[in-house]
Design an enzyme around this catalytic site. Structure first.
Site, PDB file in Angstrom:
ATOM      1  N   ARG A  37       0.815  -1.218   0.000  1.00 45.24           N
ATOM      2  CA  ARG A  37       0.000   0.000   0.000  1.00 45.24           C
ATOM      3  C   ARG A  37       0.853   1.274   0.000  1.00 45.24           C
ATOM      4  O   ARG A  37       0.486   2.272   0.628  1.00 45.24           O
ATOM      5  CB  ARG A  37      -0.927   0.044   1.234  1.00 45.24           C
ATOM      6  N   ARG A  41      -3.055   6.642   1.540  1.00 48.71           N
ATOM      7  CA  ARG A  41      -3.480   7.848   2.267  1.00 48.71           C
ATOM      8  C   ARG A  41      -2.453   8.482   3.195  1.00 48.71           C
ATOM      9  O   ARG A  41      -2.640   9.605   3.650  1.00 48.71           O
ATOM     10  CB  ARG A  41      -4.770   7.558   3.038  1.00 48.71           C
ATOM     11  N   ARG A  50      -7.188  12.157  -4.144  1.00 47.45           N
ATOM     12  CA  ARG A  50      -8.450  11.476  -3.810  1.00 47.45           C
ATOM     13  C   ARG A  50      -9.595  12.451  -3.583  1.00 47.45           C
ATOM     14  O   ARG A  50     -10.754  12.074  -3.736  1.00 47.45           O
ATOM     15  CB  ARG A  50      -8.253  10.579  -2.581  1.00 47.45           C
ATOM     16  N   ASP A  86      -7.081  -2.451  -7.024  1.00 42.72           N
ATOM     17  CA  ASP A  86      -7.543  -3.101  -5.808  1.00 42.72           C
ATOM     18  C   ASP A  86      -7.868  -4.550  -6.131  1.00 42.72           C
ATOM     19  O   ASP A  86      -8.189  -4.873  -7.274  1.00 42.72           O
ATOM     20  CB  ASP A  86      -8.775  -2.404  -5.225  1.00 42.72           C
ATOM     21  N   TYR A 163     -14.775 -11.760   0.523  1.00 42.46           N
ATOM     22  CA  TYR A 163     -15.466 -10.478   0.299  1.00 42.46           C
ATOM     23  C   TYR A 163     -16.788 -10.676  -0.427  1.00 42.46           C
ATOM     24  O   TYR A 163     -17.774  -9.997  -0.163  1.00 42.46           O
ATOM     25  CB  TYR A 163     -14.580  -9.529  -0.512  1.00 42.46           C
TER      26      TYR A 163
HETATM   27  O1  1CP Z   1       0.213   0.811  -3.208  1.00 42.16           O
HETATM   28  C1  1CP Z   1      -0.257  -0.340  -3.298  1.00 42.16           C
HETATM   29  O2  1CP Z   1       0.026  -1.261  -2.520  1.00 42.16           O
HETATM   30  C2  1CP Z   1      -1.183  -0.630  -4.463  1.00 42.16           C
HETATM   31  C3  1CP Z   1      -2.565  -0.441  -4.210  1.00 42.16           C
HETATM   32  C4  1CP Z   1      -3.448  -1.417  -3.451  1.00 42.16           C
HETATM   33  C5  1CP Z   1      -3.314  -2.794  -3.202  1.00 42.16           C
HETATM   34  C6  1CP Z   1      -2.136  -3.700  -3.499  1.00 42.16           C
HETATM   35  C7  1CP Z   1      -4.698  -1.018  -2.937  1.00 42.16           C
HETATM   36  C8  1CP Z   1      -5.234   0.349  -2.970  1.00 42.16           C
HETATM   37  N1  1CP Z   1      -5.340  -2.132  -2.466  1.00 42.16           N
HETATM   38  C9  1CP Z   1      -4.521  -3.223  -2.585  1.00 42.16           C
HETATM   39  C10 1CP Z   1      -4.809  -4.615  -2.244  1.00 42.16           C
HETATM   40  C11 1CP Z   1      -5.934  -4.928  -1.332  1.00 42.16           C
HETATM   41  N2  1CP Z   1      -7.189  -4.373  -1.279  1.00 42.16           N
HETATM   42  C12 1CP Z   1      -5.888  -5.972  -0.377  1.00 42.16           C
HETATM   43  C13 1CP Z   1      -4.724  -6.877  -0.181  1.00 42.16           C
HETATM   44  C14 1CP Z   1      -3.722  -6.280   0.713  1.00 42.16           C
HETATM   45  C15 1CP Z   1      -4.148  -6.230   2.147  1.00 42.16           C
HETATM   46  O3  1CP Z   1      -4.364  -7.304   2.722  1.00 42.16           O
HETATM   47  O4  1CP Z   1      -4.224  -5.119   2.667  1.00 42.16           O
HETATM   48  C16 1CP Z   1      -7.122  -5.995   0.293  1.00 42.16           C
HETATM   49  C17 1CP Z   1      -7.536  -6.924   1.413  1.00 42.16           C
HETATM   50  C18 1CP Z   1      -7.932  -4.992  -0.290  1.00 42.16           C
HETATM   51  C19 1CP Z   1      -9.317  -4.662   0.056  1.00 42.16           C
HETATM   52  C20 1CP Z   1      -9.392  -3.289   0.550  1.00 42.16           C
HETATM   53  N3  1CP Z   1      -9.360  -2.199  -0.271  1.00 42.16           N
HETATM   54  C21 1CP Z   1      -9.394  -2.833   1.877  1.00 42.16           C
HETATM   55  C22 1CP Z   1      -9.391  -3.714   3.147  1.00 42.16           C
HETATM   56  C23 1CP Z   1     -10.764  -3.790   3.721  1.00 42.16           C
HETATM   57  C24 1CP Z   1     -10.942  -4.804   4.827  1.00 42.16           C
HETATM   58  O5  1CP Z   1     -11.130  -4.363   5.970  1.00 42.16           O
HETATM   59  O6  1CP Z   1     -10.946  -6.007   4.567  1.00 42.16           O
HETATM   60  C25 1CP Z   1      -9.421  -1.428   1.845  1.00 42.16           C
HETATM   61  C26 1CP Z   1      -9.488  -0.480   3.012  1.00 42.16           C
HETATM   62  C27 1CP Z   1      -9.376  -1.052   0.475  1.00 42.16           C
HETATM   63  C28 1CP Z   1      -9.323   0.341  -0.075  1.00 42.16           C
HETATM   64  C29 1CP Z   1      -8.046   0.746  -0.644  1.00 42.16           C
HETATM   65  N4  1CP Z   1      -7.343   0.041  -1.598  1.00 42.16           N
HETATM   66  C30 1CP Z   1      -6.218   0.729  -1.945  1.00 42.16           C
HETATM   67  C31 1CP Z   1      -6.214   1.957  -1.178  1.00 42.16           C
HETATM   68  C32 1CP Z   1      -5.175   3.031  -1.275  1.00 42.16           C
HETATM   69  C33 1CP Z   1      -7.358   1.953  -0.377  1.00 42.16           C
HETATM   70  C34 1CP Z   1      -7.797   3.046   0.583  1.00 42.16           C
HETATM   71  C35 1CP Z   1      -9.070   3.671   0.105  1.00 42.16           C
HETATM   72  C36 1CP Z   1      -9.034   5.094  -0.329  1.00 42.16           C
HETATM   73  O7  1CP Z   1      -8.041   5.685  -0.760  1.00 42.16           O
HETATM   74  O8  1CP Z   1     -10.120   5.676  -0.231  1.00 42.16           O
END
Ligand code: 1CP
Length: 361
Positions: A37, A41, A50, A86, A163
């Site tokens: 990530r 943010r 964003r 994502d 999910y």
């Molecule tokens: O920079 C990077 O790493 C690339 C971007 C990236 C990646 C690899 C994002 C952007 N998401 C992911 C993978 C992802 N998404 C995973 C696997 C990694 C992990 O275990 O954290 C998972 C589980 C998700 C699902 C997801 N998307 C969540 C988790 C929710 C939960 O509680 O189960 C969340 C919060 C997101 C939103 C998200 N995805 C990425 C960002 C920057 C964000 C934040 C949202 C935003 O900016 O509004």
């Protein structure tokens, strides 16, 4: 054909191959480091971006996805980039609605309530329905100007199934987990459907220019050894084997593959490591570096695993811990990272100290 494909893309030559060398088990001058990530943010420029663009609009617009992928690369001495997207773009392409709610995370308002709901799922045309990810990868690979390699990624089948049934994040994944006991055959059918799509999706990413692939099994912590063996391992193994076979068939050079089964037991991690279907095993912060090395053997690269919360210590402490972890894993077959995604309010100075600490080993 490989030459033709390279010529067709005409990508700039790679200047920093530490990450790829470590993945392949070759010597490195310094330990490579990237952060899960890393585009996110905690970066003011990401928060600013964003405010102007919706999350999935960024994912679906190659110029936007490229811009945010590059943000951390401009700021820090990272050794790899990861395409901004994502894992939930797959359930979306399968016909489920996915909303990104501020402060909550992803929500699927109409999840699969029981196996008969599987009839609502469609088999996407990956090149068409997820082609925007490929376009973002190609554009980003050019825009990186060979500074660092570009990683493509996907969610693993069990994590995506979670999910799709749960409808969002959950502290128990109880609905999804109970499917494994109530409907074992239908669960396997769903996992296989996701696996087939994931394979096409990863091959498309490599065709588009991804230089490594990471498979996020973020929900491995809900699986005991029995469940892991039945519902994670065979599908994750199939993904690596079939992606490699398909790339061979297309005469495209293979790329290193990383699997990150977050929260998996040491037995499960060892099973995966000793299977050698992946060059790299990602581990979370609960795994002891020395024990991991012992149990995984010398032929696998390990990636991880500083606690994301350790980034809230002062700069000197972060530097010291990063260096210590590097020394424990050693300079061979190691890629430094956090044990899970960086948290949204992590201080920028900690990121700098983390990278400096790793590179000081
Ligand atoms: O920079 C990077 O790493 C690339 C971007 C990236 C990646 C690899 C994002 C952007 N998401 C992911 C993978 C992802 N998404 C995973 C696997 C990694 C992990 O275990 O954290 C998972 C589980 C998700 C699902 C997801 N998307 C969540 C988790 C929710 C939960 O509680 O189960 C969340 C919060 C997101 C939103 C998200 N995805 C990425 C960002 C920057 C964000 C934040 C949202 C935003 O900016 O509004």
């Amino acid at each position: 054909v490989t030459k033709y494909w390279m010529a067709q893309h005409n990508f700039p030559p790679l200047k920093n191959d530490r990450f790829l060398r470590a993945a392949r088990g070759e010597d490195v001058d310094k330990i490579p480091v990237w952060i899960m990530r890393q585009a996110g943010r905690y970066l003011p420029e990401f928060r600013e971006f964003r405010t102007k663009h919706d999350f999935f609009t960024i994912c679906q617009t190659p110029e936007y996805a490229c811009e945010v992928t590059l943000q951390p690369i401009r700021r820090f001495e990272l050794d790899a980039s990861i395409i901004f997207s994502d894992i939930l773009v797959i359930p979306q392409a399968m016909g489920l609605t996915v909303e990104m709610r501020p402060g909550v995370g992803p929500v699927l308002p109409e999840p699969l309530a029981n196996p008969s709901d599987m009839s609502r799922l469609k088999r996407p045309d990956v090149e068409k329905d997820l082609g925007y990810v490929g376009k973002a990868i190609t554009l980003t690979r050019h825009s990186l100007e060979g500074k660092v390699p570009l990683i493509g990624f996907t969610g693993a089948p069990w994590t995506l199934m979670g999910y799709m049934i749960q409808g969002g994040g959950s502290s128990t994944m109880a609905q999804a987990r109970s499917w494994l006991y109530r409907y074992p055959e239908k669960s396997i059918e769903l996992l296989q459907l996701i696996t087939d799509i994931v394979i096409e999706y990863l091959v498309m990413q490599v065709k588009a220019g991804a230089q490594a692939l990471q498979i996020f099994e973020s929900h491995a912590d809900y699986l005991n050894d029995e469940l892991f063996k039945k519902y994670c391992f065979p599908f994750v193994k199939q993904i690596s084997e079939r992606v490699r076979a398909k790339l061979d068939e297309l005469k495209i050079a293979k790329v290193p593959m990383i699997v990150f089964p977050r929260g998996a037991t040491l037995n499960s991690l060892e099973l995966l490591a000793k299977d050698h279907s992946y060059e790299v095993i990602g581990v979370d912060w609960n795994v002891d570096p020395v024990e991991a090395r012992q149990r995984f053997g010398p032929d696998v690269t390990v990636q991880g695993n500083m606690d994301p919360c350790a980034m809230y210590a002062n700069e000197n402490e972060v530097f010291k811990r990063a260096k210590e972890i590097g020394e424990k894993f050693g300079k061979t077959r190691y890629i430094a990272n956090l044990g899970h995604g960086i948290l949204p309010d992590t201080p920028i100075v900690s990121v700098e100290a983390f990278i400096k600490g790793v590179h000081s080993v």
